[in-house]
Structure formats: C-alpha cells, structure tokens
Scaffold this motif. Structure first.
Motif, PDB file in Angstrom:
ATOM      1  N   ILE A 112       7.076   4.746  -4.988  1.00  0.00           N
ATOM      2  CA  ILE A 112       8.154   4.284  -4.146  1.00  0.00           C
ATOM      3  C   ILE A 112       9.373   4.676  -4.871  1.00  0.00           C
ATOM      4  CG2 ILE A 112       9.292   2.381  -3.001  1.00  0.00           C
ATOM      5  CD1 ILE A 112       6.547   1.617  -2.011  1.00  0.00           C
ATOM      6  N   GLY A 113       9.359   3.772  -6.196  1.00  0.00           N
ATOM      7  CA  GLY A 113      10.541   3.803  -7.040  1.00  0.00           C
ATOM      8  C   GLY A 113      11.179   5.334  -7.407  1.00  0.00           C
ATOM      9  N   VAL A 114      10.088   6.314  -7.787  1.00  0.00           N
ATOM     10  CA  VAL A 114      10.566   7.648  -8.023  1.00  0.00           C
ATOM     11  C   VAL A 114      11.131   8.181  -6.740  1.00  0.00           C
ATOM     12  CG1 VAL A 114       9.542  10.035  -8.972  1.00  0.00           C
ATOM     13  CG2 VAL A 114       8.871   7.760 -10.142  1.00  0.00           C
ATOM     14  N   GLN A 115      10.255   8.289  -5.806  1.00  0.00           N
ATOM     15  CA  GLN A 115      10.849   8.845  -4.605  1.00  0.00           C
ATOM     16  C   GLN A 115      12.132   8.337  -4.236  1.00  0.00           C
ATOM     17  OE1 GLN A 115      10.678   7.722  -0.930  1.00  0.00           O
ATOM     18  NE2 GLN A 115       9.305   9.095   0.080  1.00  0.00           N
ATOM     19  N   ASP A 140       0.892  13.016  -9.426  1.00  0.00           N
ATOM     20  CA  ASP A 140       0.500  13.348  -8.093  1.00  0.00           C
ATOM     21  C   ASP A 140       1.341  14.238  -7.262  1.00  0.00           C
ATOM     22  OD1 ASP A 140      -0.412  13.080  -5.355  1.00  0.00           O
ATOM     23  OD2 ASP A 140      -1.432  11.494  -5.792  1.00  0.00           O
ATOM     24  N   PHE A 141       0.822  15.504  -6.841  1.00  0.00           N
ATOM     25  CA  PHE A 141       1.813  16.781  -6.372  1.00  0.00           C
ATOM     26  C   PHE A 141       2.395  15.915  -4.953  1.00  0.00           C
ATOM     27  CE2 PHE A 141       2.055  20.324  -3.628  1.00  0.00           C
ATOM     28  CZ  PHE A 141       2.899  21.002  -4.205  1.00  0.00           C
ATOM     29  N   LYS A 142       1.571  14.960  -4.156  1.00  0.00           N
ATOM     30  CA  LYS A 142       2.146  14.647  -2.939  1.00  0.00           C
ATOM     31  C   LYS A 142       3.443  13.911  -3.039  1.00  0.00           C
ATOM     32  CE  LYS A 142      -0.916  10.640  -1.999  1.00  0.00           C
ATOM     33  NZ  LYS A 142      -1.904  10.874  -3.183  1.00  0.00           N
ATOM     34  N   LEU A 143       3.666  13.186  -4.404  1.00  0.00           N
ATOM     35  CA  LEU A 143       4.707  12.232  -4.656  1.00  0.00           C
ATOM     36  C   LEU A 143       5.899  13.348  -4.727  1.00  0.00           C
ATOM     37  CD1 LEU A 143       6.577  10.248  -5.600  1.00  0.00           C
ATOM     38  CD2 LEU A 143       5.600  10.328  -7.772  1.00  0.00           C
ATOM     39  N   TRP A 144       5.713  14.537  -5.417  1.00  0.00           N
ATOM     40  CA  TRP A 144       6.876  15.446  -5.627  1.00  0.00           C
ATOM     41  C   TRP A 144       7.360  16.041  -4.315  1.00  0.00           C
ATOM     42  CZ3 TRP A 144       9.245  13.997  -9.436  1.00  0.00           C
ATOM     43  CH2 TRP A 144       8.430  13.424 -10.518  1.00  0.00           C
ATOM     44  N   LEU A 145       6.439  16.251  -3.508  1.00  0.00           N
ATOM     45  CA  LEU A 145       6.738  16.930  -1.954  1.00  0.00           C
ATOM     46  C   LEU A 145       7.172  15.765  -1.180  1.00  0.00           C
ATOM     47  CD1 LEU A 145       3.590  18.874  -0.846  1.00  0.00           C
ATOM     48  CD2 LEU A 145       5.985  19.827  -0.915  1.00  0.00           C
ATOM     49  N   SER A 146       7.039  14.636  -1.230  1.00  0.00           N
ATOM     50  CA  SER A 146       7.571  13.691  -0.611  1.00  0.00           C
ATOM     51  C   SER A 146       8.905  13.250  -1.096  1.00  0.00           C
ATOM     52  CB  SER A 146       6.608  12.262  -0.633  1.00  0.00           C
ATOM     53  OG  SER A 146       7.392  11.235   0.101  1.00  0.00           O
ATOM     54  N   LEU A 195       4.466   8.094   2.630  1.00  0.00           N
ATOM     55  CA  LEU A 195       4.332   7.890   1.259  1.00  0.00           C
ATOM     56  C   LEU A 195       3.552   6.420   1.055  1.00  0.00           C
ATOM     57  CD1 LEU A 195       5.276   8.716  -1.755  1.00  0.00           C
ATOM     58  CD2 LEU A 195       6.906   6.682  -1.594  1.00  0.00           C
ATOM     59  N   ASN A 196       4.042   5.473   1.777  1.00  0.00           N
ATOM     60  CA  ASN A 196       3.531   3.977   1.505  1.00  0.00           C
ATOM     61  C   ASN A 196       2.197   3.977   1.920  1.00  0.00           C
ATOM     62  OD1 ASN A 196       6.042   2.946   1.172  1.00  0.00           O
ATOM     63  ND2 ASN A 196       6.144   2.015   2.898  1.00  0.00           N
ATOM     64  N   VAL A 197       1.621   4.812   2.741  1.00  0.00           N
ATOM     65  CA  VAL A 197       0.397   4.614   3.282  1.00  0.00           C
ATOM     66  C   VAL A 197      -0.691   5.319   2.637  1.00  0.00           C
ATOM     67  CG1 VAL A 197       1.024   3.801   5.626  1.00  0.00           C
ATOM     68  CG2 VAL A 197       0.466   6.231   5.196  1.00  0.00           C
ATOM     69  N   ASN A 198      -0.210   6.350   1.926  1.00  0.00           N
ATOM     70  CA  ASN A 198      -0.828   7.308   1.174  1.00  0.00           C
ATOM     71  C   ASN A 198      -1.116   7.355  -0.383  1.00  0.00           C
ATOM     72  OD1 ASN A 198      -1.880   8.439   3.501  1.00  0.00           O
ATOM     73  ND2 ASN A 198      -0.187  10.145   3.503  1.00  0.00           N
ATOM     74  N   PHE A 199      -0.593   6.032  -1.004  1.00  0.00           N
ATOM     75  CA  PHE A 199      -0.680   5.960  -2.320  1.00  0.00           C
ATOM     76  C   PHE A 199      -1.268   4.451  -2.346  1.00  0.00           C
ATOM     77  CE2 PHE A 199       2.166   9.149  -3.157  1.00  0.00           C
ATOM     78  CZ  PHE A 199       1.946   9.639  -4.444  1.00  0.00           C
TER      79      PHE A 199
END
Length: 480
Positions: A398-401, A269-275, A384-388
């Motif tokens: 959460i762990g990766v971020q 998910d691209f938004k994970l890497w942006l976050s 991040l929490n509310v969008n996954f």
C-alpha cells in the motif's frame, strides 16, 4: 440456509481463502451482518470525517487560486503551479514509512498527531505573504497528509474481510468527492467574507477550514481503537464474534511481529508494480480534476463564484457512482473489469471538454469524467488490498503503490497551467487509454497465477515457487 455456514462457504475454507476455524466457531450470518452495521456506524463516520478534513485542506488551494491568492502573494502562474506540485514531494516520500509504522506507533497516536500538525499548517497558510511561505506550508502539509490515506486504508483491512473492503474504501473516495462539493460550497460562502476584519476572503478559507480540522483530532484519539477486535463500543458477544473473524482472517493478517522479509517479498512482487502503474495513471485524473475543476469550469466562461457551486453536482455524481460500483465489486468480488468500465465514461467526458462544443456540453463532460476520477483509484486500491497478505506485506504494498502513484500530483500541477487547459485534459485522456491496457495486463496476470495454483494443487504442476506463504498459499485466490 444453515446458520453455521457463513455466506454459503463450504467447510474447508472461508472467504479470505484461509483455512476455516472449527465448526463451533462459525458465525451466524445475521449476527455478522448486525456486527458489520455496528462497525460501520462507528468507524465509517470517523474515517470519512478525517479524510474529508484532510482532502479539504489539501485541495482548497484550487479554490483560492481563482480568488486572488496568486496576485496577493505576487506568485506567477508557474510559481503557483509549483506550489501545488511541491506538496507531493513530501507526500509521496512519507507514505511508505507511515504505512509500515502504523502498527508500531499505533493508529490512534499516529493519525491524531498527523491531524494536529496538518491542521495547524492550514491555519498558518492563511498568514502567507509570499511564495516562499506557501512552498514551506505545502511541504509540511504533504509530509503529514502522506500518512493519512495509507493509514486509514490499512486500518480498514484490520477490521474488514477481503470481500467487505471495496465498499469501505469507497467511503474514503466519496469523501474526496464530498470535499470537492463541500469545498466549493465553503469557498463560495467564505470568499464572501472578503474584507471582514480587513482580511481578504481567501485567508478566511484557510483559517476556518484549519480550525475545523483541528477540532477533529480528539475524535480520532477517542474514536479509533488500536485493537478493533476489542473496540470500546462492542459488547462481550460482539467482541467474541470479532475474535472469530480475526481467526478466519489469520492468513490475511499474518503475524503481529515486524518482518523485513515480508517487506522484501512485497517489493519483488510483479503485481505491486502493475498496480502502481495503474494507480499513477488514475491519479493524474484524480489530482488534476479535484484541484483544478473550479478553474476548468471558469475557463468555460463562467464566473469564479459561479464555478464554486457548479462543482457540487459534479462531485455528487462521482461519489454516488463509486458507491454503486464498489457495492457491485464486493458482491461479485470483481475488480479490474469494473475499473475499465468506469474509465470509458472518463474518456468520453474529457473528449467532450476538449472538442469545440458548447459550454453546456463541456460541463456535461465533467460529470462523465467524475465517474472515472473516483472509481478508478478507489477500486484499484481495493484490488491491491485484497490481493496482498499478510499485514506487513500489505502495508509495504500500500505504501509503495501510493508513494509512486501520488507522484501524479506533481504531473497534474504542471499540465494544468493555462486556460482552457487543453494540455491537461488531453494528457488525462492519454492516461486513461494507457491504463485500460494496464488493467487488462493485471487481470490476465492474476488469472494466470490463480490457474497456476490450481494446477499445483491438483498435482498437474510441480511447485517450484520460492514464496509459499500469505497470498502465495494455494488456497488464497486472487480477486480478478
């Protein structure tokens, strides 16, 4: 307002974007508000106490740095900076595994065990006599504390809805601010024990804070139930309301069964890497500021003991500002723009510290910095929490971020080396400027995804997406 309509939401969806339960299972807003107050009254103090203890044990190395520890263990400036940075090697390596394993090992067992081990490690740090011993202690401390913040954050998502989370996540970051204030006050008091029982003051800081932390372990064990919907302090009616809330959040929580597919979806998910990139930049401030604030103030010309208590009002301002913006964030369900707003204060603050201004102006700059230091990481984590969704996708995210972002701690230990810390403060300004661009990118990306879902739902666009579950469902709207 009719009590069967929760917060004014219409008949088809609830505030998590999931299909709503049957009408007879709607919750009266007053009853839900009363339930939330009860949940907060029990869970929030425990979670705050645990994280306060954790953050104190992590950052007290900044307090003992100005109290003679490096000289006593014959550590050079570079070696002591390495000791600060090495903590994050094991910290970031363990965050994702602990986060994913939380449900399997159960919150009660995992969080209690980690608390016991890191508390003992803090106590043993008071017996360190050389650099090697300090390195070992910091590595063990990092491996244990790596599981706490993702675990507590994930636990909050098991209790609260999407629009209720920024306020609760803010409590964790307020604890980071409180720990700075309390840590400075404690250090000021404990360092006065210098010479008691023939021991130097910095050893007493480790011993007393470690003993205080280990006393919190039983509170975790008995205070945090593995199943919040069946919590020991709820009556039967409140448990029924919790079960209804659980149904309303079914899309957000997902299956209880472990799924490798969900972990893989999160990773792609691209938004994970942006976050993660945003969090990395914000954490450079968080770790540099929270660890080195006493040293930064000392570099302005103040004494080491004076610097300890001067940190207290700075942390208070940081905590209060976060509580305020977190409340607004949940109320409006707005995330990115508020992070960018808080960062403006940080940019101004660091510039005041760097420029050739008076010590009073530089000290005022630390107050402005504190607003960005705590709001940035906290609100971005909530974003991040509310969008996954569902749970295991969110656990992986959460762990990766947190793992990637907390490598910023290694950077912070290297850029804050010698007074007056121009490199560290200048680096922090650069991080803030970069993160403003990343926040804008994330906001535009999420808005585009919401628009795409609306077009698919209205029939304007064909749905060619591979993943259509969890947060990819058409009625799941990303918070901006």
């Amino acid at each position: 307002m009719d009590s069967k309509w929760q917060h004014g939401i219409g008949p088809d969806t609830d505030m998590d974007g999931a299909s709503a339960p049957q009408e007879e299972e709607r919750i009266n807003p007053r009853a839900e508000h009363k339930l939330l107050l009860k949940l907060d009254a029990v869970f929030v103090p425990i979670i705050m106490l645990v994280y306060l203890s954790c953050f104190l044990d992590r950052t007290n190395i900044g307090n003992v740095k100005v109290a003679g520890m490096p000289e006593d263990i014959k550590a050079s400036s570079a070696q002591f900076s390495t000791a600060i940075s090495i903590f994050y090697a094991t910290y970031v390596a363990t965050e994702t595994p602990w986060s994913v394993l939380l449900k399997k090992l159960t919150p009660r067992f995992l969080l209690t065990a980690l608390c016991v081990v890191w508390s003992l490690t803090t106590i043993f740090s008071g017996f360190v006599t050389n650099v090697g011993g300090l390195y070992a202690a910091r590595l063990v401390l990092g491996a244990c504390e790596g599981g706490l913040f993702p675990g507590l954050n994930l636990y909050l998502t098991m209790v609260y809805k999407r629009e209720e989370q920024a306020k609760r996540v803010s409590y964790l970051f307020v604890c980071a601010a409180i720990s700075g204030a309390v840590g400075g006050l404690l250090a000021y008091v404990l360092l006065k024990m210098d010479g008691v029982a023939g021991q130097v003051g910095w050893r007493w800081v480790f011993w007393i804070e470690g003993v205080a932390s280990i006393a919190i372990a039983p509170i975790i064990w008995f205070g945090l139930p593995n199943d919040p919907t069946n919590a020991y302090f709820l009556n039967e009616e409140e448990k029924r309301l919790m079960r209804i809330r659980e149904k309303q959040r079914a899309q957000y929580m997902g299956s209880e069964d472990f799924s490798w597919d969900e972990l893989w979806i999160a990773l792609k998910d691209f938004k994970l890497w942006l976050s993660s990139a945003i969090q990395f930049c914000q954490n450079i401030l968080l770790y540099g500021f929270s660890t080195f604030l006493p040293s930064i103030i000392t570099s302005m010309g103040y004494g080491s003991l004076q610097a300890q208590y001067m940190t207290i009002p700075v942390y208070v301002i940081g905590g209060v500002s976060f509580l305020t913006l977190a409340y607004i964030s949940d109320k409006l369900r707005v995330r990115g723009p508020l992070i960018a707003f808080a960062n403006i204060f940080g940019i101004a603050g660091y510039i005041l510290i760097i420029c050739p201004t008076s010590n009073g102006v530089k000290f005022f700059g630390t107050f402005l910095c504190s607003i960005a230091v705590y709001n940035g990481p906290g609100l971005n984590l909530t974003w991040l929490n509310v969008n996954f969704a569902p749970h295991y996708r969110r656990a992986m995210a959460i762990g990766v971020q947190q793992s990637l972002a907390n490598t910023a701690g290694i950077v912070a230990g290297q850029i804050y080396r010698t007074p007056p810390y121009v490199l560290g403060n200048a680096f922090s300004v650069g991080a803030l400027v970069l993160v403003q661009l990343l926040i804008g990118w994330q906001w535009l990306y999420l808005r585009r995804q919401n628009s795409k879902k609306e077009k698919i739902e209205s029939g304007e666009m064909e749905d060619t997406r591979e993943v259509k579950t969890g947060d990819r469902e058409l009625d799941f709207k990303y918070h901006l």
